[in-house]
Motif scaffolding. Structure first.
Motif: not given
Length: 250
Positions: A125-147
């Motif tokens: 889900d969006d919250e999990e994606l954002a948390q993974i990106s932040a905590a693990k310093q991963r580049i978040l690739l998405t088609r969701d502008r709000g995310l």
């Protein structure tokens, strides 16, 4: 009512309506807010922004927009041409690692094929994606502008194309990764690292035709999926060659 004039440059115009692209336009506001919030209210996710000039001076995201400000907003592609005194981009990652949203399954597969550490599940889900990106310093690739607009996301990119083949070329170009390809070293199923495995230790898991014709095998260290060079390998190699040829055309 207060007014600030904005102009967005290069690929940031993708997020704007046609009448606001490549031109200076007026933005009216009643309550003063940070320039980060104001930019996002206009539709541009903050990870897409590299630097900002207000009245000719570089500012960071905390700057409070004032009545009469003249604001220019630039993406990372313009950095070599116009070096800023303040950048709002985080420090570049030493190694590009990714996490992708549900809309980018084929892109995730292509990134793994090319050797990039890529997390993908169709139930993030969006919250999990954002948390993974932040905590693990991963580049978040998405088609969701709000995310991408979530405040904890520092490394992220909105994938413009909807065509999977164009998406992978777009990402390689955006993050300058054409010289970082290490194909066939990751599991396409789970992202694990592949290891050479002796044929004798897996022979009972192989189809008869493969046992007779193939001697070199790799196995995923995580899910134990076995890989060998079959007809699919040639198709994948052609795909990689096509990407490298497209490098100069992107």
């Amino acid at each position: 009512m207060a007014k600030a004039d904005f102009r967005f440059f290069a690929e940031l115009n993708f997020f704007l309506p046609p009448n606001k692209r490549e031109v200076s336009f007026a933005h009216f506001f009643e309550e003063r807010g940070s320039i980060k919030d104001t930019i996002e209210s206009l539709g541009i996710p903050h990870p897409e922004v590299a630097f900002i000039e207000v009245n000719g001076k570089s500012v960071d995201f905390s700057y409070i927009v004032q009545d009469g400000d003249k604001i220019n907003v630039y993406p990372i592609s313009t950095l070599p041409e116009i070096p800023p005194t303040i950048t709002v981009q985080p420090q570049p990652l030493s190694v590009a690692r990714f996490v992708l949203d549900i809309h980018l399954g084929k892109l995730a597969n292509s990134l793994r094929l090319l050797g990039f550490d890529t997390l993908y599940r169709n139930d993030y889900d969006d919250e999990e994606l954002a948390q993974i990106s932040a905590a693990k310093q991963r580049i978040l690739l998405t088609r969701d502008r709000g995310l991408l607009m979530r405040s904890i996301v520092s490394y992220g990119y909105y994938v413009r194309s909807t065509n999977p083949d164009r998406q992978i070329a777009e990402v390689l170009q955006r993050f300058d990764l054409f010289n970082s390809l290490t194909p066939f070293c990751r599991c396409l199923r789970c992202n694990g690292v592949l290891e050479t495995v002796a044929k004798s230790s897996i022979i009972d898991q192989l189809p008869e035709s493969v046992r007779l014709q193939v001697d070199e095998f790799h196995r995923c260290g995580e899910c134990q999926q076995i890989y060998w060079r079959g007809s699919h390998y040639e198709r994948m190699q052609q795909f990689i060659n096509h990407l490298l040829e497209a490098k100069t055309r992107v």
